[in-house]
Design an enzyme around this catalytic site. Structure first.
Site, PDB file in Angstrom:
ATOM      1  N   GLU A 178      29.997 -45.877  21.440  1.00 29.78           N
ATOM      2  CA  GLU A 178      28.557 -45.601  21.427  1.00 29.78           C
ATOM      3  C   GLU A 178      28.151 -44.346  20.634  1.00 29.78           C
ATOM      4  O   GLU A 178      27.466 -43.466  21.161  1.00 29.78           O
ATOM      5  CB  GLU A 178      28.041 -45.539  22.871  1.00 29.78           C
ATOM      6  CG  GLU A 178      28.362 -46.828  23.628  1.00 29.78           C
ATOM      7  CD  GLU A 178      27.959 -46.807  25.102  1.00 29.78           C
ATOM      8  OE1 GLU A 178      27.421 -45.786  25.560  1.00 29.78           O
ATOM      9  OE2 GLU A 178      28.193 -47.815  25.779  1.00 29.78           O
ATOM     10  N   GLU A 293      31.739 -56.666  25.739  1.00 32.23           N
ATOM     11  CA  GLU A 293      31.201 -56.420  27.089  1.00 32.23           C
ATOM     12  C   GLU A 293      30.105 -57.425  27.447  1.00 32.23           C
ATOM     13  O   GLU A 293      29.079 -57.073  28.043  1.00 32.23           O
ATOM     14  CB  GLU A 293      30.651 -54.983  27.192  1.00 32.23           C
ATOM     15  CG  GLU A 293      31.663 -53.928  26.781  1.00 32.23           C
ATOM     16  CD  GLU A 293      31.210 -52.486  27.010  1.00 32.23           C
ATOM     17  OE1 GLU A 293      30.179 -52.265  27.683  1.00 32.23           O
ATOM     18  OE2 GLU A 293      31.903 -51.581  26.510  1.00 32.23           O
TER      19      GLU A 293
HETATM   20  O1  9MR Z   1      30.525 -50.774  34.060  1.00 38.41           O
HETATM   21  C1  9MR Z   1      30.953 -49.429  33.996  1.00 38.41           C
HETATM   22  C2  9MR Z   1      30.619 -48.727  35.293  1.00 38.41           C
HETATM   23  O2  9MR Z   1      31.317 -49.324  36.368  1.00 38.41           O
HETATM   24  C3  9MR Z   1      30.976 -47.246  35.174  1.00 38.41           C
HETATM   25  O3  9MR Z   1      30.524 -46.579  36.330  1.00 38.41           O
HETATM   26  C4  9MR Z   1      30.303 -46.651  33.943  1.00 38.41           C
HETATM   27  C5  9MR Z   1      30.697 -45.195  33.754  1.00 38.41           C
HETATM   28  O4  9MR Z   1      32.084 -45.095  33.548  1.00 38.41           O
HETATM   29  O5  9MR Z   1      30.647 -47.366  32.786  1.00 38.41           O
HETATM   30  C6  9MR Z   1      30.289 -48.737  32.824  1.00 38.41           C
HETATM   31  O6  9MR Z   1      30.745 -49.380  31.663  1.00 38.41           O
HETATM   32  C7  9MR Z   1      30.070 -49.075  30.447  1.00 38.41           C
HETATM   33  C8  9MR Z   1      31.107 -49.103  29.357  1.00 38.41           C
HETATM   34  O7  9MR Z   1      32.154 -48.223  29.650  1.00 38.41           O
HETATM   35  C9  9MR Z   1      30.492 -48.760  28.002  1.00 38.41           C
HETATM   36  N1  9MR Z   1      29.380 -49.654  27.705  1.00 38.41           N
HETATM   37  C10 9MR Z   1      28.377 -49.760  28.755  1.00 38.41           C
HETATM   38  C11 9MR Z   1      29.038 -50.142  30.075  1.00 38.41           C
HETATM   39  C12 9MR Z   1      27.996 -50.346  31.155  1.00 38.41           C
HETATM   40  O8  9MR Z   1      27.330 -49.154  31.405  1.00 38.41           O
END
Ligand code: 9MR
Length: 375
Positions: A178, A293
């Protein structure tokens, strides 16, 4: 807004001189993942939805992989494990491999991630390495050290530890997660802690640092917010393409673009022209694509279940039908496999039904949409 996107698309076409037609890259060479040895010790039990065709086999018939993000807490559930093994050939740790999970204090604790890695190894699953650098998963101690010292060895040390430990199992590393944020102005890059410490060069250095430690894995730049027809997402597509072009011209070892594909019915329908242009431009740069994702946020959970599920499935099919026209796609991962283990439950609505299976592991129309798109 539509017009601005068209302009953005046209500008991208000029910048990158694309021609009509898809990127022709042999997907089967690199995208398929060998089936695991089901006789291995630790093999999971048969899955709960025997009637639904396994997504991994449908994907592999097409030379693709299918995978899902795994919340490590769910691994204690045998039904969860068996469904993952049945449907996936690759898994992504949803949080366990992030820097702040591994080292919330200075000391690293690999036990949670080790459990996930050993589950993968026992069942012959490959892993996606998610994620080496992400502004949201930088632990406080590392953020403070970075801000005061601007010392790249901090990043190097982290990469060495994680790649050193899991490198044999990881097929694709999300090296930088990101990095795009047009609202931060300037060149459209996110003014995150890494950018503040090193400027844009943090991206190049991250890929070079990863490549030195992972000579054979795919190195991925992973991004969200690229699917819809708004001026904002148009800017995001264009900014990503410009960044990729700069990285390629400097010989930076990025070889794959991760399209997160968090679809969102509140934004309307996916924007076919924008996604097609993005895919074409990425392909023309000689880069692979991984859908990393995929899930669908619902707009209206007050409708009937049938209606909701069909809206989610239609959006999934629309998206996959576009991206899977391109032969440089390696595979598709959903962000979870069933609705009880979805980040959208906490983010949006606990009732959200945006993954292939419901909470009782019944395959939903979204599952069928993925199968159809793979066919
Ligand atoms: O789904 C993930 C969530 O369980 C975590 O708390 C969060 C922080 O680590 O990250 C979420 O995953 C993200 C991913 O790592 C990057 N793209 C967006 C995802 C959804 O927020």
């Amino acid at each position: 807004m539509k017009r601005r996107n068209l302009i953005a698309g046209a500008a991208a076409a000029l910048v990158f001189g694309q021609l009509a037609g898809c990127a022709r890259v042999d997907r089967t060479e690199t995208g398929s993942i060998t089936a695991p040895d089901r006789s291995a010790a630790g093999q999971a039990q048969p899955a709960a939805s025997p009637s639904a065709r396994a997504l991994r086999s449908a994907a592999s018939n097409r030379g693709l992989y299918f995978g899902a993000a795994i919340q490590s807490a769910a691994l204690g559930d045998s039904r969860f494990r068996s469904n993952v093994v049945r449907d996936c050939s690759i898994i992504t740790p949803e949080w366990a491999m992030k820097w702040d999970s591994l080292a919330p204090g200075r000391a690293y604790n690999f036990s949670e991630m080790d459990q996930l890695a050993s589950f993968a190894a026992r069942n012959g699953l490959a892993m996606r390495g998610h994620t080496l650098l992400w502004h949201k998963s930088l632990p406080r101690w590392a953020a403070a050290a970075l801000a005061s010292s601007r010392d790249w060895t901090l990043i190097e040390d982290h990469f060495s530890k994680v790649i050193g430990r899991y490198g044999n199992q990881v097929r694709e590393w999300d090296v930088v997660n990101e990095p795009i944020e047009p609202e931060h102005g300037g060149n459209g890059l996110r003014q995150n802690q890494f950018y503040k410490a090193f400027g844009e060069s943090y991206i190049q250095r991250a890929f070079e640092t990863a490549r030195a430690r992972a000579p054979r894995a795919r190195l991925v730049i992973n991004e969200y917010g690229l699917e819809y027809n708004s001026s904002y997402e148009g800017q995001r597509r264009l900014t990503l393409l410009r960044l990729l072009e700069r990285l390629r011209s400097r010989g930076v070892p990025v070889d794959t673009v991760g399209l997160q594909a968090h679809l969102d019915l509140r934004k309307g329908k996916v924007y076919a022209d924008g996604i097609y242009g993005l895919m074409r431009d990425i392909g023309n740069m000689g880069l692979k694509v991984a859908i990393t994702e995929l899930d669908v946020a619902e707009a209206n959970t007050g409708l009937s279940i049938e209606r909701r599920d069909s809206l989610v499935a239609d959006e999934t099919r629309r998206y996959l039908d576009i991206v899977l026209q391109f032969n440089n796609v390696l595979g598709v991962s959903t962000w979870g496999l069933n609705d009880s283990h979805s980040w959208l439950r906490t983010q949006r609505s606990a009732a959200n039904r945006g993954l292939p299976y419901d909470r009782d592991w019944r395959a939903k129309p979204m599952h069928g949409a993925i199968l159809t798109a793979f066919a």
